[in-house]
Design a protein around this motif. Structure first.
Motif, PDB file in Angstrom:
ATOM      1  N   LEU A  31       1.436  -0.330   0.016  1.00 14.97           N
ATOM      2  CA  LEU A  31       2.180   0.533   0.715  1.00 14.97           C
ATOM      3  C   LEU A  31       2.922  -0.459   1.880  1.00 14.97           C
ATOM      4  O   LEU A  31       4.097  -0.498   2.283  1.00 14.97           O
ATOM      5  CB  LEU A  31       1.679   1.634   1.441  1.00 14.97           C
ATOM      6  N   TRP A  32       1.987  -1.314   2.445  1.00 14.45           N
ATOM      7  CA  TRP A  32       2.349  -2.046   3.551  1.00 14.45           C
ATOM      8  C   TRP A  32       3.408  -3.276   3.367  1.00 14.45           C
ATOM      9  O   TRP A  32       4.320  -3.451   3.947  1.00 14.45           O
ATOM     10  CB  TRP A  32       1.014  -2.431   4.405  1.00 14.45           C
ATOM     11  N   GLY A  33       3.193  -3.660   2.167  1.00 11.55           N
ATOM     12  CA  GLY A  33       4.143  -4.870   1.635  1.00 11.55           C
ATOM     13  C   GLY A  33       5.500  -4.259   1.383  1.00 11.55           C
ATOM     14  O   GLY A  33       6.534  -4.831   1.613  1.00 11.55           O
ATOM     15  N   THR A  34       5.524  -3.069   0.694  1.00  8.67           N
ATOM     16  CA  THR A  34       6.911  -2.436   0.507  1.00  8.67           C
ATOM     17  C   THR A  34       7.280  -1.941   1.770  1.00  8.67           C
ATOM     18  O   THR A  34       8.602  -2.261   1.604  1.00  8.67           O
ATOM     19  CB  THR A  34       6.564  -1.233  -0.717  1.00  8.67           C
TER      20      THR A  34
ATOM     21  N   GLY B  93       4.556  -9.176  -0.900  1.00  9.36           N
ATOM     22  CA  GLY B  93       3.559  -8.152  -1.695  1.00  9.36           C
ATOM     23  C   GLY B  93       2.133  -9.033  -1.869  1.00  9.36           C
ATOM     24  O   GLY B  93       1.267  -8.422  -1.916  1.00  9.36           O
ATOM     25  N   GLY B  94       2.324 -10.160  -1.724  1.00 11.71           N
ATOM     26  CA  GLY B  94       0.995 -11.056  -1.933  1.00 11.71           C
ATOM     27  C   GLY B  94       0.253 -10.930  -0.578  1.00 11.71           C
ATOM     28  O   GLY B  94      -0.841 -10.937  -0.530  1.00 11.71           O
ATOM     29  N   ALA B  95       0.878 -11.184   0.417  1.00 12.43           N
ATOM     30  CA  ALA B  95       0.559 -11.225   1.807  1.00 12.43           C
ATOM     31  C   ALA B  95       0.069  -9.657   2.404  1.00 12.43           C
ATOM     32  O   ALA B  95      -1.075  -9.270   3.164  1.00 12.43           O
ATOM     33  CB  ALA B  95       1.632 -11.708   2.692  1.00 12.43           C
ATOM     34  N   LEU B  96       0.899  -8.740   1.925  1.00 13.65           N
ATOM     35  CA  LEU B  96       0.500  -7.385   2.290  1.00 13.65           C
ATOM     36  C   LEU B  96       0.532  -6.412   0.909  1.00 13.65           C
ATOM     37  O   LEU B  96       1.805  -5.835   0.955  1.00 13.65           O
ATOM     38  CB  LEU B  96       1.595  -6.768   3.428  1.00 13.65           C
ATOM     39  N   PRO B  97      -0.510  -6.137   0.084  1.00 12.89           N
ATOM     40  CA  PRO B  97      -0.291  -5.636  -0.967  1.00 12.89           C
ATOM     41  C   PRO B  97      -0.242  -3.927  -0.687  1.00 12.89           C
ATOM     42  O   PRO B  97      -0.502  -3.442   0.280  1.00 12.89           O
ATOM     43  CB  PRO B  97      -1.737  -5.835  -1.356  1.00 12.89           C
TER      44      PRO B  97
END
Length: 131
Positions: free
Chosen positions: A35-38, A29-33
């Motif tokens: 929708l993309w991280g999920t 989640g930190g690297a891809l905040p």
């Protein structure tokens, strides 16, 4: 888990795995905040869960305790249905629908890819698992 394993052992495996999975989810989640991280966490988690499920059906080399640690502990806290639901509802309608369909499609495809990876561990035809 074995019928002889005490509840504290099962709980400890789930808790230890959960700490690892939640930490990994936080890093994604930190690297891809957003929708993309999920999406990345849920799809990669589906892939790994597919590997674990089909490994159990094909070779069962990992054993129940390892699967409890990895599947119930790590992957259940790494993947996130609640965040997926909130983000889908909060997105613009067209984005939300695309995200919903894409997430489910990619998740199922990843689980099937996990099945194929597990088949490479023990590719003998007599061990083939039907989906």
């Amino acid at each position: 888990m074995s019928q002889r394993d005490p509840a504290w052992l099962t709980g400890s495996l789930v808790a230890a795995g959960g700490a690892v999975g939640a930490s990994a989810r936080h890093a994604v989640g930190g690297a891809l905040p957003g929708l993309w991280g999920t999406l990345a966490a849920n799809v990669s988690g589906s892939l790994l869960l597919g590997v674990l499920l089909y490994e159990a059906l094909r070779t069962d080399r990992l054993g129940d305790r390892t699967r409890t640690l990895l599947a119930t502990g790590v992957l259940s806290s790494y993947t996130t249905y609640s965040t997926f639901t909130v983000e889908t509802i909060q997105a613009a309608p067209l984005v939300g629908v695309a995200y919903l369909l894409g997430s489910y499609g990619l998740g199922f495809a990843a689980a099937l890819a996990g099945r194929d990876l597990a088949a490479r561990v023990d590719p003998r035809p007599d061990r083939e698992v039907r989906a």
